[in-house]
Design a protein around this motif. Sequence first.
Motif, PDB file in Angstrom:
ATOM      1  N   ASN A 122      -4.601   2.015  -4.762  1.00 39.33           N
ATOM      2  CA  ASN A 122      -4.598   2.644  -3.447  1.00 39.33           C
ATOM      3  C   ASN A 122      -5.541   3.834  -3.422  1.00 39.33           C
ATOM      4  O   ASN A 122      -5.523   4.682  -4.315  1.00 39.33           O
ATOM      5  CB  ASN A 122      -3.180   3.102  -3.097  1.00 39.33           C
ATOM      6  CG  ASN A 122      -2.220   1.940  -2.970  1.00 39.33           C
ATOM      7  OD1 ASN A 122      -2.024   1.408  -1.892  1.00 39.33           O
ATOM      8  ND2 ASN A 122      -1.620   1.541  -4.081  1.00 39.33           N
ATOM      9  N   GLY A 131       0.791  -1.220   0.000  1.00 42.49           N
ATOM     10  CA  GLY A 131       0.000   0.000   0.000  1.00 42.49           C
ATOM     11  C   GLY A 131       0.822   1.267   0.000  1.00 42.49           C
ATOM     12  O   GLY A 131       2.028   1.262  -0.257  1.00 42.49           O
ATOM     13  N   THR A 171      -6.563  -0.767  -0.118  1.00 41.28           N
ATOM     14  CA  THR A 171      -5.563  -1.250  -1.068  1.00 41.28           C
ATOM     15  C   THR A 171      -6.011  -2.591  -1.629  1.00 41.28           C
ATOM     16  O   THR A 171      -6.397  -3.484  -0.865  1.00 41.28           O
ATOM     17  CB  THR A 171      -4.190  -1.426  -0.395  1.00 41.28           C
ATOM     18  OG1 THR A 171      -3.795  -0.208   0.226  1.00 41.28           O
ATOM     19  CG2 THR A 171      -3.129  -1.830  -1.406  1.00 41.28           C
ATOM     20  N   SER A 220      -0.958  -2.660  -7.463  1.00 41.93           N
ATOM     21  CA  SER A 220      -1.944  -2.381  -6.418  1.00 41.93           C
ATOM     22  C   SER A 220      -2.705  -1.115  -6.752  1.00 41.93           C
ATOM     23  O   SER A 220      -2.226  -0.233  -7.473  1.00 41.93           O
ATOM     24  CB  SER A 220      -1.261  -2.222  -5.043  1.00 41.93           C
ATOM     25  OG  SER A 220      -0.551  -1.011  -4.968  1.00 41.93           O
TER      26      SER A 220
END
Length: 702
Positions: free
Chosen positions: A408, A150, A386, A406
């Motif tokens: 976020n 994250g 996340t 990822s």
Amino acid sequence: MRISLLIFSLCSTVSFAQSTSPTASSLDDTLQLNEVVVRGYATNRRLLETPASIGLLTRRDLNQRFGTPTLVPALNTLPGVRADERSPGSYRLAIRGSAIRSPFGVRNVKAYWNELPLTDAGGNTPLNALDVRALGRIEVIKGPSGSLYGAGTGGTILFSGLSVPANQTNVEVSGLAGSYGLLGNGVAVQTGKNNSAIAINYNHLRSDGYRDQSALVRDNVSLIGSFGVTEKRTISVLGLYSDLHYQTPGGLTEAQYQADPRASRPATRTLPGSAEQQAGIYQKLGYLGLSHEYRWNDRIQNTTVLYGSTTDFANPFITNYEKRADQGIGGRTITQIRLPNGPLPTTFTVGAELLRNFTVDRNFGNRRGVADTIQTDEELTARQSTLFVQAETQLPAHFRLTAGLSRNDVRYGFQRFPTRALNAQPAQILTRNFTPVWLPRVALLRTFGQNVSGFASISTGYSAPSSQEIRPSAGGFNNTLNPERGTNYEVGLRGSALRSRLRFDITAYQFQLRETIVRRSDAAGAEFFVNAGRTNQRGLEAQLSYDLLSPSSLSAQPSLVSLLRFWNSLTLTNYRFRDYQQGTADLSNKRLPGVAPATYVTGLDAETRVGLYAHVTYQFLNPFPLNDANTIQSAPIQLLQATLGFRRSLGKHWLLDLYASGDNLLNRTYSLGYDLNALGNRYYNAAPLRNGIAGARVSVKW
């Protein structure tokens, strides 16, 4: 949580109750580099096969090398990591220079305890709520790790508790005493039976402090349990409680620092001093986390964690008295799917993390340490989510490819309530929702034989302002502060030679950061934050260790000495602002404050079979700027520390450990943590002169 080079710390944690000889018990058994397993990026692979720069601290590093019961000296042995303690209990942690954002506390760093998030939704990590005596291992991933952990551009820290021996109960009682009224004691109980393991730790520490207005009292309790419910299901629990109070003496000007480094911040014509206002921190923190691990088969497993936390915080400051209550809740789930039998064996990791914090924050006048008339009444809500996925593939020709991505999302809500009935304004409701970002990471590693590997990686970092930056001590809600964004390019080489007696780990990187967040302070000393354009951060980190006695020769011909290791840690940095205009001054190409161009740490570790052990550590930091304009420089820092101890098994059940430790043996006046960009040039926080600690540990097992 950050990327680093390994040196002496190439050991794995084993139970304190296990012994390497019938007469003496070592905290760790020394392993070869190609055997060390790390958890960073969910690989659970040998460090040699992990395409990231990871620093490792074992229990020997945390609880034996230094007598001082804090995390600071051990973390400072890792290249690229800098831990400060401006006053006892007031920690700051910089991974690759990230302390530029942290006037106090730990920000821009993610922390986990066996997948349980310790960093809250507002981006703050309560590092001073942990006691080093209850820790067994720390992994530090350096640089952006957002593809799996994250938001954050500094790094990630993975904590682990003490190992619990199987089918055995171990009780340890400890005590210590040192200079400046330092006293501490602790009790640790560990028991492992069948498919369960429980560890309970209580630690107390108090100190009068070296400076005026720098006393500390801290109590920590931790409960760690793991229960094998079935062959496929394991449930774990983590409980933490910390009651901490430390006084804050405040920064000094250079003239005040040279005249009397032990003084607290004095009064001025317009403001009282730290001692008069009883400046300090009162912090009570409770944390409870549950973890559920389920293994469907040998290829698929899932770990899901949930936690809740509460913090009661008070800070009498020179100009005000802040009282804050914070409740946090969150969870994380991570699933691994292994496909080992295809033409390209691959492991997939998918998961999500959701954090939320609700904070009630009120400021009062401070009347000699007593809260006076209310000044502000505010509430802050922080949310952070996340989603992440990672694939790790074994390629031909000894290559391994890791690719992660990822998403976020960080959101803040703020509400200010009127504090006066007369002419009261309606409550203000403000929000700050940052645009969700995608953070990719790609890394390629190749092994060369059994003992050497090299890697290259490209990763992206994103760090939204923390709750203490959105709502700083200067007051109000800063809805103009932008997140930091950056790209990190990195190459590394690690391995061993000479029958694993020589170990090396070298990393070079370039991190290009945009919208860098820096700290400012107003006339009263309260901080606020601004974006400072771009920075270009280049660095080289290296660790090298050499065993003067080889393990093979020791086993063939047992000698008095069981460990004799010389180790070195080197950090070289060139961090500079780009396109940074401060008023009418162009600060482009100035060095980032608080980051030493060169840091060198070296040491010698020795252990004998009769129980004697010794550790010597020397640390040197080049002068570095203390403000953005580079007009003020720190003095060079030279720090010598040493520990001498005796550990011996008494029969089959008892273990005795006696030690004495010296800190700042060169008796230098230095600052273990500067106030960067401090108004009025109050940069300096003096650390203790030459001081010592003596302690004892007694344990029994059955």
